[in-house]
Design an enzyme around this catalytic site. Sequence first.
Site: not given
Length: 758
Positions: A226, A304, A706
Amino acid sequence: MKNYDLIRHVKGESQFVDDILVPEGLLYASVSYSKIAHGELININIKDAIKIKGVRGIYTVRDIPGENQIGGIVPDEVLFATDRVEFIGQPIAIVVADSQLIAMEAARKIEIEVNELPVITDPREAFKADQLIVPPRTFNLGNIDECWHQCEYIIEGSAESGGQEHLYLEVQGAFAFPVEGGGVKIISSTQSPTAVQRVTARILNLPMHKVEVDVLRLGGAFGGKEDQATAWAVMAALASFKLNKPVKLILPRQEDMIMTGKRHPYSSDFKIGLNKGGKIIGYEVTFYQNAGAAADLSPAVLERTLFHCTNSYYIPNVKATAISCKTNLPPNTAFRGFGGPQAMFVIESAIYKAAEEMGIDPLEIQNKNLLDEGDEFPYGQKTENCHAKITWRRVEEKYNITEIRNSVNEFNNNNNIYKKGIAFMPICFGISFTNTSMNQASALVHVYTDGSISVSTAAVEMGQGVNEKIRQVASKVFSVNIERVKTETTNTTRIANTSPTAASSSADLNGKATERACLNILAHLKVTAAEILNASSSSHIVIKDEIVYQDGTKTNLVWNKLIKTAHLKRVNLSSHAFYATPGIHFDREIEKGKPFAYHVYGTAVIEVTVDCLRGIYKIDSVKAIHDFGKSITPIIDLGQAEGAIMQGLGWMTIEEIIYDKKGELLTDALSTYKVPDIHFTPDVQIEFLKNSENPFGIFKSKAIGEPPLMYGIGSYFAIMNALKQFRPDARFNISAPITPEKVLLNLYSKVYANIPIQ
Ligand code: MTE
Ligand code: LUZ
Ligand code: MOS
């Protein structure tokens, strides 16, 4: 609905970066990196390296025409070290040569002089030394300070979770070549073509339009590409730019493992309070995130973690603080779950410890505190279409939990050395990039005159099957055979300003953009059909299975003819469309908002058998009820769930990353880093939750990439549960992964587990 790439993969025909036909004059690059984790960089000596026959160039920070900066969220990361090194594996120079072997040999000959400085690898030590990546953040709900007096039980403890190597099959790599007018084209194994483009432009001091990035597919990424695919692509581009030659840079596996960051290890403290009945009243938690030497994606991962600190439980009083600590390790990065798993591990640890104190089974606490419709998360969003309880109840029913528990008890009564354990693992994962602005995508659709269809989007195929999902979308909107639809490479010239393919959102975002582009073309086609058929308006027209219907009646007009005629009538057969997730927002000043389009829920039950003499264990089964929404590709989604579960099990059990005190990675090969294999694989059973339609997903489906990873967390507590049967008096350390070695330490080491040994 099979993965589009399946046949090509099996035949060995799929191309990855290293397979692309190379042009004449191709050169190879190898990276020279720091062997010291922290120090002042005094000198780089390239004299011996440059003499080697076949070496074409050696480039360091001095050769960068633009800015030596690759940081994404925080500008704190250099491409090549300047005056200091901050981790082992930090790039210092690249060597470009006629062959990969020569390049590697020369890279080894580069001498680096460093004045060593103290090394910190532990996040709490970094915190004490005030080495933070970004200021800490805290989420609050209710009133934590006022809630403790309502609690019958208050339990405090700490939990450690380890890193995880991505171990994508295709290592990091890129191939760059010069193009007319001083630009560069890069074929990169990246989840984020735009990041590669933006950073290359910055490093080479070029406008972004002179940098074209193209991605065919990745041989796996799992978050590891990423952000961290960028540096290698930029280095290849820099060399290509300097020499005006094509240059390929592929990291050998061991260098890939040494130089790249991994899942963030966390060290956390918790305090949990419950009333007599087992309701959780308060939860206070502090996360120390081991970020490594630069920010990379750590602030987003940290965020997160806070979003998922209460997993799928409703807790009225919460205070959660997350601290990103700067250490002398390679910058840690995105990894499937993105900080969510680390947070969920801590709340599950707290529940486990509370149950131990209360003398009950953790599942009684879990069950009593599951989220309900309309419950508020610590970040202000409320649940909608909450499936926490439904999936839990369905697991109990479908897998006959009473029977499983009875047979586990019976087994344990009849065995002294082998003990079985069981744990429930509910999950709740928010879907959307937590950074609202990233939730956008676009698609470019062409219908060619032979009726075939080409779709370009921002989505990168990395094995997760997004291309097949996009093909489904186009074929459904047009109602044509899926064989007509081809997904193109992900390319920054065709699709600009892309978000990375990440956050499990790429099918939703790019699927919706594709749907819109196809609908635009379809609207034109219906007008054309109405003209051809002399219908008064296009509202009388429907295309079904490649045939045009007028007012519900089949006509002679078929797809191919319609397309040809439309072209002759000068109708636009192409469309570019854009999608941005509606209704989401988040205010970081007050840490409240509605960051997620929706949540994914599910519950798993995990059974294990532990050999309490040898410390080894077997994960017997993982049985889950998972909320896929209305899946458009059940086989792909099932594969995603199974793969994610395996990765979650590995993270919790046998995958152990070890750095020594000097910051050197000791587990830098598959001989020392153990990943689950076919023999490790348990019996995995997954039922699709029935009647789940998700109004916010593509064709009512839910994101899948995920969330199922977090079922793996249950394996840790199932093993703990088994150990408890062997030593009911013991108080075990919470430290994942629970390797066989740690099982033994827990059972037999006085120091480690703090237990009386008879
Ligand atoms: N599946 C395969 N086979 N390979 C991968 O690299 N990455 C995972 C998941 N599944 C991955 C995978 C991660 S980390 C994410 S975020 C999602 O796929 C991204 O793709 P999606 O948005 O299409 O779900
Ligand atoms: N990447 C990102 C992610 O930049 N933001 C996110 O919220 C996220 N979530 C999961 C995985 N990658
Ligand atoms: Mo996934 S960690 O969002 O690439």
